[in-house]
Design a protein around this motif. Structure first.
Motif, PDB file in Angstrom:
ATOM      1  N   ARG A  18       0.832  -1.208   0.000  1.00 24.13           N
ATOM      2  CA  ARG A  18       0.000   0.000   0.000  1.00 24.13           C
ATOM      3  C   ARG A  18       0.865   1.256   0.000  1.00 24.13           C
ATOM      4  NH1 ARG A  18      -3.426  -2.859   4.294  1.00 24.13           N
ATOM      5  NH2 ARG A  18      -4.561  -4.282   2.952  1.00 24.13           N
ATOM      6  N   ASN A  44      -4.837  -8.634  -9.310  1.00 26.75           N
ATOM      7  CA  ASN A  44      -5.857  -8.840  -8.273  1.00 26.75           C
ATOM      8  C   ASN A  44      -5.397  -8.324  -6.910  1.00 26.75           C
ATOM      9  OD1 ASN A  44      -7.746 -10.033  -9.996  1.00 26.75           O
ATOM     10  ND2 ASN A  44      -6.778 -12.034  -9.776  1.00 26.75           N
ATOM     11  N   THR A  45      -4.123  -8.429  -6.642  1.00 22.26           N
ATOM     12  CA  THR A  45      -3.574  -7.900  -5.395  1.00 22.26           C
ATOM     13  C   THR A  45      -3.682  -6.377  -5.388  1.00 22.26           C
ATOM     14  OG1 THR A  45      -2.061  -9.773  -5.222  1.00 22.26           O
ATOM     15  CG2 THR A  45      -1.507  -7.798  -3.938  1.00 22.26           C
ATOM     16  N   THR A  47      -5.847  -4.522  -7.051  1.00 20.89           N
ATOM     17  CA  THR A  47      -7.252  -4.100  -6.904  1.00 20.89           C
ATOM     18  C   THR A  47      -7.722  -4.265  -5.462  1.00 20.89           C
ATOM     19  OG1 THR A  47      -8.088  -6.253  -7.684  1.00 20.89           O
ATOM     20  CG2 THR A  47      -7.860  -4.493  -9.320  1.00 20.89           C
ATOM     21  N   HIS A  48      -7.259  -5.302  -4.778  1.00 21.43           N
ATOM     22  CA  HIS A  48      -7.614  -5.472  -3.365  1.00 21.43           C
ATOM     23  C   HIS A  48      -7.097  -4.291  -2.538  1.00 21.43           C
ATOM     24  CE1 HIS A  48      -7.973  -7.074   0.669  1.00 21.43           C
ATOM     25  NE2 HIS A  48      -6.679  -6.850   0.835  1.00 21.43           N
ATOM     26  N   HIS A  49      -5.832  -3.938  -2.741  1.00 19.77           N
ATOM     27  CA  HIS A  49      -5.255  -2.828  -1.977  1.00 19.77           C
ATOM     28  C   HIS A  49      -5.904  -1.498  -2.341  1.00 19.77           C
ATOM     29  CE1 HIS A  49      -2.384  -5.301   0.020  1.00 19.77           C
ATOM     30  NE2 HIS A  49      -1.725  -5.624  -1.075  1.00 19.77           N
ATOM     31  N   GLU A  51      -8.985  -1.084  -3.260  1.00 15.68           N
ATOM     32  CA  GLU A  51     -10.287  -1.076  -2.577  1.00 15.68           C
ATOM     33  C   GLU A  51     -10.127  -0.675  -1.111  1.00 15.68           C
ATOM     34  OE1 GLU A  51     -12.203  -4.852  -3.150  1.00 15.68           O
ATOM     35  OE2 GLU A  51     -12.166  -4.626  -5.333  1.00 15.68           O
ATOM     36  N   MET A  52      -9.112  -1.225  -0.453  1.00 16.58           N
ATOM     37  CA  MET A  52      -8.860  -0.870   0.950  1.00 16.58           C
ATOM     38  C   MET A  52      -8.518   0.618   1.083  1.00 16.58           C
ATOM     39  SD  MET A  52      -9.147  -3.537   2.985  1.00 16.58           S
ATOM     40  CE  MET A  52      -8.175  -3.071   4.398  1.00 16.58           C
TER      41      MET A  52
END
Length: 91
Positions: A18, A44-45, A47-49, A51-52
């Motif tokens: 991040r 995908n990693t 996009t996850h971060h 989103e957070m």
């Protein structure tokens, strides 16, 4: 906001990635695919971060769906000193 920053960058797994994302976005807005390529991290990693970071008001997306760019929020920019302090501990 300070508590959120400590949680996002120092208190949870993925904090290092991040920090790297924020550093890239501070240079220029980018989309998730560009970030994945630049940072050599799975899409995908990223996009996850993202989103957070979005949930905690660190980044905001552009209005376009395709190739959506991400920007640092004005609110986050007000806490840049706190971010730098946290990043120094994480990096």
């Amino acid at each position: 906001m300070e508590k959120s920053l400590w949680y996002l960058f120092a208190g949870s797994r993925g904090g290092v990635n991040r920090v790297r994302i924020v550093r890239e976005l501070s240079d220029r807005p980018q989309n998730a695919n560009e970030l994945a390529e630049t940072l050599d991290v799975d899409y995908n990693t990223i996009t996850h971060h993202i989103e957070m970071l979005h949930e905690h008001d660190v980044v905001e997306p552009s209005e376009h769906d395709y190739g959506k760019l991400y920007f640092l929020t004005d609110r986050f920019e007000q806490y840049s000193e706190t971010f730098e302090q946290i990043a120094a501990e994480v990096e």
